[in-house]
Every structure is written in structure tokens, then in C-alpha cells.
Design a protein around this motif. Structure first.
Motif, PDB file in Angstrom:
ATOM      1  N   SER A 167     -53.253  -1.458  31.601  1.00 19.47           N
ATOM      2  CA  SER A 167     -53.929  -0.166  31.450  1.00 19.47           C
ATOM      3  C   SER A 167     -52.979   0.886  30.883  1.00 19.47           C
ATOM      4  N   VAL A 168     -51.693   0.820  31.231  1.00 18.80           N
ATOM      5  CA  VAL A 168     -50.701   1.745  30.687  1.00 18.80           C
ATOM      6  C   VAL A 168     -50.413   1.409  29.229  1.00 18.80           C
ATOM      7  N   VAL A 169     -50.322   0.118  28.943  1.00 16.27           N
ATOM      8  CA  VAL A 169     -50.071  -0.324  27.569  1.00 16.27           C
ATOM      9  C   VAL A 169     -51.184   0.161  26.642  1.00 16.27           C
ATOM     10  N   ASP A 170     -52.426   0.156  27.136  1.00 17.54           N
ATOM     11  CA  ASP A 170     -53.548   0.638  26.320  1.00 17.54           C
ATOM     12  C   ASP A 170     -53.379   2.104  25.949  1.00 17.54           C
ATOM     13  N   VAL A 171     -52.848   2.903  26.868  1.00 16.00           N
ATOM     14  CA  VAL A 171     -52.619   4.322  26.595  1.00 16.00           C
ATOM     15  C   VAL A 171     -51.570   4.482  25.501  1.00 16.00           C
ATOM     16  N   VAL A 172     -50.461   3.751  25.621  1.00 14.50           N
ATOM     17  CA  VAL A 172     -49.385   3.840  24.624  1.00 14.50           C
ATOM     18  C   VAL A 172     -49.858   3.310  23.277  1.00 14.50           C
TER      19      VAL A 172
ATOM     20  N   GLY B 292     -48.869  -2.965  43.524  1.00 16.60           N
ATOM     21  CA  GLY B 292     -49.795  -1.914  43.104  1.00 16.60           C
ATOM     22  C   GLY B 292     -49.221  -0.864  42.183  1.00 16.60           C
ATOM     23  N   PHE B 293     -47.968  -1.018  41.766  1.00 16.23           N
ATOM     24  CA  PHE B 293     -47.363  -0.039  40.859  1.00 16.23           C
ATOM     25  C   PHE B 293     -47.749  -0.354  39.419  1.00 16.23           C
ATOM     26  N   ASP B 294     -48.063   0.694  38.655  1.00 13.94           N
ATOM     27  CA  ASP B 294     -48.466   0.522  37.256  1.00 13.94           C
ATOM     28  C   ASP B 294     -47.271   0.430  36.322  1.00 13.94           C
ATOM     29  N   ILE B 295     -46.197   1.145  36.655  1.00 15.98           N
ATOM     30  CA  ILE B 295     -44.969   1.112  35.856  1.00 15.98           C
ATOM     31  C   ILE B 295     -43.800   0.809  36.785  1.00 15.98           C
ATOM     32  N   VAL B 296     -43.048  -0.227  36.452  1.00 16.68           N
ATOM     33  CA  VAL B 296     -41.843  -0.556  37.210  1.00 16.68           C
ATOM     34  C   VAL B 296     -40.676  -0.420  36.238  1.00 16.68           C
TER      35      VAL B 296
ATOM     36  N   LYS C 246     -42.741  -0.754  20.438  1.00 17.68           N
ATOM     37  CA  LYS C 246     -44.133  -0.324  20.288  1.00 17.68           C
ATOM     38  C   LYS C 246     -44.969  -1.394  19.579  1.00 17.68           C
ATOM     39  N   ALA C 247     -44.411  -2.037  18.553  1.00 21.25           N
ATOM     40  CA  ALA C 247     -45.127  -3.094  17.842  1.00 21.25           C
ATOM     41  C   ALA C 247     -45.445  -4.255  18.763  1.00 21.25           C
ATOM     42  N   GLY C 248     -44.485  -4.623  19.603  1.00 17.46           N
ATOM     43  CA  GLY C 248     -44.738  -5.689  20.561  1.00 17.46           C
ATOM     44  C   GLY C 248     -45.810  -5.316  21.571  1.00 17.46           C
ATOM     45  N   MET C 249     -45.789  -4.068  22.017  1.00 24.19           N
ATOM     46  CA  MET C 249     -46.807  -3.590  22.946  1.00 24.19           C
ATOM     47  C   MET C 249     -48.190  -3.600  22.292  1.00 24.19           C
ATOM     48  N   ASP C 250     -48.240  -3.197  21.023  1.00 15.57           N
ATOM     49  CA  ASP C 250     -49.519  -3.166  20.315  1.00 15.57           C
ATOM     50  C   ASP C 250     -50.152  -4.552  20.227  1.00 15.57           C
ATOM     51  N   SER C 251     -49.332  -5.599  20.208  1.00 15.76           N
ATOM     52  CA  SER C 251     -49.830  -6.958  20.038  1.00 15.76           C
ATOM     53  C   SER C 251     -49.876  -7.753  21.335  1.00 15.76           C
TER      54      SER C 251
ATOM     55  N   ASN D 104     -42.484   8.176  31.703  1.00 14.21           N
ATOM     56  CA  ASN D 104     -42.454   9.161  32.777  1.00 14.21           C
ATOM     57  C   ASN D 104     -43.564  10.185  32.607  1.00 14.21           C
ATOM     58  N   TRP D 105     -43.782  10.652  31.385  1.00 13.99           N
ATOM     59  CA  TRP D 105     -44.757  11.701  31.097  1.00 13.99           C
ATOM     60  C   TRP D 105     -46.183  11.267  31.435  1.00 13.99           C
ATOM     61  N   MET D 106     -46.519  10.000  31.257  1.00 17.43           N
ATOM     62  CA  MET D 106     -47.889   9.529  31.465  1.00 17.43           C
ATOM     63  C   MET D 106     -48.327   9.576  32.923  1.00 17.43           C
ATOM     64  N   GLY D 107     -47.392   9.539  33.812  1.00 19.24           N
ATOM     65  CA  GLY D 107     -47.766   9.529  35.217  1.00 19.24           C
ATOM     66  C   GLY D 107     -47.936   8.105  35.730  1.00 19.24           C
ATOM     67  N   PHE D 108     -49.104   7.807  36.311  1.00 14.90           N
ATOM     68  CA  PHE D 108     -49.382   6.508  36.929  1.00 14.90           C
ATOM     69  C   PHE D 108     -48.477   6.306  38.149  1.00 14.90           C
ATOM     70  N   ARG D 109     -48.696   5.214  38.825  1.00 23.73           N
ATOM     71  CA  ARG D 109     -47.861   4.880  39.989  1.00 23.73           C
ATOM     72  C   ARG D 109     -46.595   4.207  39.491  1.00 23.73           C
ATOM     73  N   ARG D 110     -45.450   4.779  39.834  1.00 26.53           N
ATOM     74  CA  ARG D 110     -44.177   4.314  39.291  1.00 26.53           C
ATOM     75  C   ARG D 110     -43.195   4.011  40.409  1.00 26.53           C
ATOM     76  N   THR D 111     -42.330   3.072  40.141  1.00 30.03           N
ATOM     77  CA  THR D 111     -41.230   2.787  41.062  1.00 30.03           C
ATOM     78  C   THR D 111     -40.070   2.221  40.257  1.00 30.03           C
ATOM     79  N   GLY D 112     -38.872   2.302  40.818  1.00 33.88           N
ATOM     80  CA  GLY D 112     -37.678   1.864  40.103  1.00 33.88           C
ATOM     81  C   GLY D 112     -36.984   0.705  40.792  1.00 33.88           C
ATOM     82  N   VAL D 113     -36.284  -0.085  40.004  1.00 34.00           N
ATOM     83  CA  VAL D 113     -35.512  -1.225  40.494  1.00 34.00           C
ATOM     84  C   VAL D 113     -34.100  -1.112  39.918  1.00 34.00           C
ATOM     85  N   HIS D 114     -33.095  -1.213  40.767  1.00 36.03           N
ATOM     86  CA  HIS D 114     -31.707  -1.116  40.312  1.00 36.03           C
ATOM     87  C   HIS D 114     -31.215  -2.451  39.759  1.00 36.03           C
TER      88      HIS D 114
END
Length: 309
Positions: free
Chosen positions: A165-170, A114-118, A79-84, A185-195
Motif C-alpha cells: 500500500s505504501v509502494v502504491d503511493v510512491v 502490523g508496521f507499514d514501513i520498517v 524508484k524503478a524497482g518499486m514501480d515494477s 518519513n513524510w508519508m506517515g503510516f505505521r513505522r518502526t526502526g531496526v538497528h
């Protein structure tokens, strides 16, 4: 040029700091029209982790660091890294190289689609014990059932990319017990996963012991669900009903057979059993009350001792 912020929390990772920096740098050297920054977050290390980070920062402008005053925990370090972070997107990953930096290329590719969270879906290599693989799988299945978030099997990893834009929410969240795996997961946005298959730790030993894993598990459950409180209430009703029915049958049987109601052993066992159930219920309620207590004090989630930006 687009900028990617790579957030790397570190706790006693002196041997891994130069290695992960070089591998991340090698990845970005293959990308055109991208620049990057690495934000190391020293989470109260007791070895020479801070020294290694400062030496890198002196010779490389893209290396930033945050040093905590003590160990505040992995989630608060991320979270600290995201804040900065200042990039168009942020990637969080561990310093032990179990999260392969080469996967950054795929994360950025999906982000550009176009995915907001990967997020990443982890599978363990064969050398990881069957116990660890099984308990991890069972935990996330249980968390999905009991909470309001749906974590994919193997998706419980802090190796992910988030759009700015997601980082700003967090960044605007100030939860005392933050659980980023659930929040993403709770925030929503466009999400996709990578194995990906988790790599081996490069150097050193993991400081993530059983006690920390249990605490992290309870944080995840209580951060996104009040179902345990309902479960406690249901248990109370069920056992009360069973006790009333059972005692009624026992009394009727004693009248019919004309025998006295006796049995101190069964009485003591009943008292001990229901006493244990009551303690479990009180414990569940206490966990939630403790979280409220920590939240209302509004203490900072972390304290920065030093940083270079």
C-alpha cells in the motif's frame, strides 16, 4: 504464500551480483509460506554487471532485471524497482553487501506485526573513518532541523521494507529529484526502526564520491524544506540593518571628532563581503528555480533500455 519483492540497484557491481543473490536466496530458504523476486536495476553500469544479472536470470525465474539507458542515479533506480514490484511488500537494499541480507528476517517479522514501513538505523563499523561517521551524523541532524522531516540519527539508509500500500503511493509520485529517505518519513503510516551495523563492501570500489554525496545532500534539503529561502531573506534584513547602524555610528563619530570619512580598504572589504552574501542568496534561489525547471519539463525520471518481464 506471501510474496516479497527485493529491489537492488546496481552500478558497476559485477563482482557482487552473484554474492548478494545467493545470500538473499539463503535467507528466503529459511522462511515458510514466502516466495520472493529479486529486481536488479542496472543503473548505467560500465562493467559486466548486466552480463552477470542476465546469467542469473536465465537460470533463476525469481530474478528480474531492469537496465537503464544510462546512469540516472541511485534514487531513481530504487524508484524503478518499486514501480515494477509485485510483492505484498518491497525491500530495497544496496548490492555491495553493506546492507546485510540476513536482516530481511527481522524486517519481515516487524512487517507481520502490523508496521507499514520498517526502516533501518545504520551504525558504522570501527574501520569506517571517523570523518565519514561524523559528517553523516551531522548531515542528518542538520536535515532534521532545517526541513519538515525527522530523520532519526543513523536512519539515513535506503535499506527498508515497505508494504504494498505504501509502494502504491510512491509509485504515483513523479518528482524530478526524488528523495526516498525523506518520503518514507513524510508519508506517515505505521513505522518502526531496526538497528544494524553496516558490513564491508564485498568487492569493487564505491562510485559514491564527494560530488555525488554533496548533490544528494542538497537534494534532501531542498526536497523537503523552503527554510533556506527564509534564511536568505533573514540574512538580507540582518546585514542591511547592521550596515545602516554601523554607517550611522561612523558618520556621527566623524562629526564629533571632526575627521573625514576615509578608508578604501574597509570599503572594498565591505563591498566584497556583501557581494558574497548576495551570491549565496542568489545561489539558494537558483537551486529552487532549477528544481522547478526540471519538474515542469516532465521528462521521465529514467529510461529503460531492456528488461526481462
Amino acid at each position: 504464500m506471501k510474496k516479497i519483492s527485493v529491489v537492488i540497484p546496481a552500478h558497476n557491481e559485477e563482482g557482487n551480483i552473484p554474492l548478494i543473490y545467493q545470500r538473499v536466496k539463503d535467507v528466503f530458504s529459511t522462511l515458510e509460506n514466502y516466495r520472493f523476486e529479486i529486481i536488479f536495476v542496472n543503473d548505467g553500469s560500465r562493467d559486466d554487471t548486466q552480463k552477470e544479472i542476465e546469467e542469473l536470470a536465465q537460470n533463476n525465474d525469481e530474478v528480474k532485471y531492469i537496465e537503464f539507458s544510462r546512469n540516472f542515479g541511485h534514487q531513481h533506480a530504487v524508484k524503478a524497482g518499486m514501480d515494477s514490484s509485485t510483492g505484498n511488500a518491497m525491500i530495497s537494499m544496496d548490492a555491495d553487501l553493506q546492507h546485510p541480507p540476513e536482516l530481511i528476517l527481522e524486517l519481515i517479522k516487524r512487517w507481520e506485526e502490523g508496521f507499514d514501513i520498517v526502516y533501518t538505523i545504520r551504525t558504522y563499523p570501527k574501520q569506517i573513518s571517523a570523518f565519514k561517521r561524523k559528517t553523516s551524523t551531522l548531515y542528518y541532524k542538520f536535515l532534521t532541523r532545517i526541513s519538515d522531516v525527522n530523520l532519526s540519527e543513523g536512519g539515513g539508509s535506503d535499506f527498508r521494507l515497505m508494504d504494498a500500500s505504501v509502494v502504491d503511493v510512491v509509485r504515483n509520485m513523479n518528482e524530478a529529484d526524488i528523495f526516498l529517505r525523506g518520503l518514507s518519513n513524510w508519508m506517515g503510516f505505521r513505522r518502526t526502526g531496526v538497528h544494524f551495523t553496516a558490513g564491508e563492501r564485498a568487492t569493487g570500489e564505491s562510485s559514491y564520491n564527494l560530488k555525488k554525496m554533496m548533490k544528494f545532500a542538497f537534494t534532501g534539503i531542498t526536497a523537503f524544506s523552503v527554510k533556506p529561502l527564509y534564511l536568505a531573506a533573514y540574512l538580507g534584513f540582518i546585514f542591511s540593518a547592521l550596515a545602516a547602524v554601523g554607517y550611522g555610528i561612523y558618520v556621527i563619530h566623524s562629526f564629533i571628532s571632526k575627521t573625514e570619512i576615509s578608508g578604501w580598504a574597509s570599503l572594498i572589504m565591505t563591498v566584497v563581503f556583501f557581494g558574497g552574501v548576495q551570491l549565496i542568496i542568489l545561489g539558494i534561489m537558483g537551486i529552487y528555480l532549477g528544481k522547478i525547471f526540471n519538474q515542469v519539463k516532465e521528462r521521465p525520471n529514467y529510461i529503460i533500455r531492456s528488461k526481462n518481464f
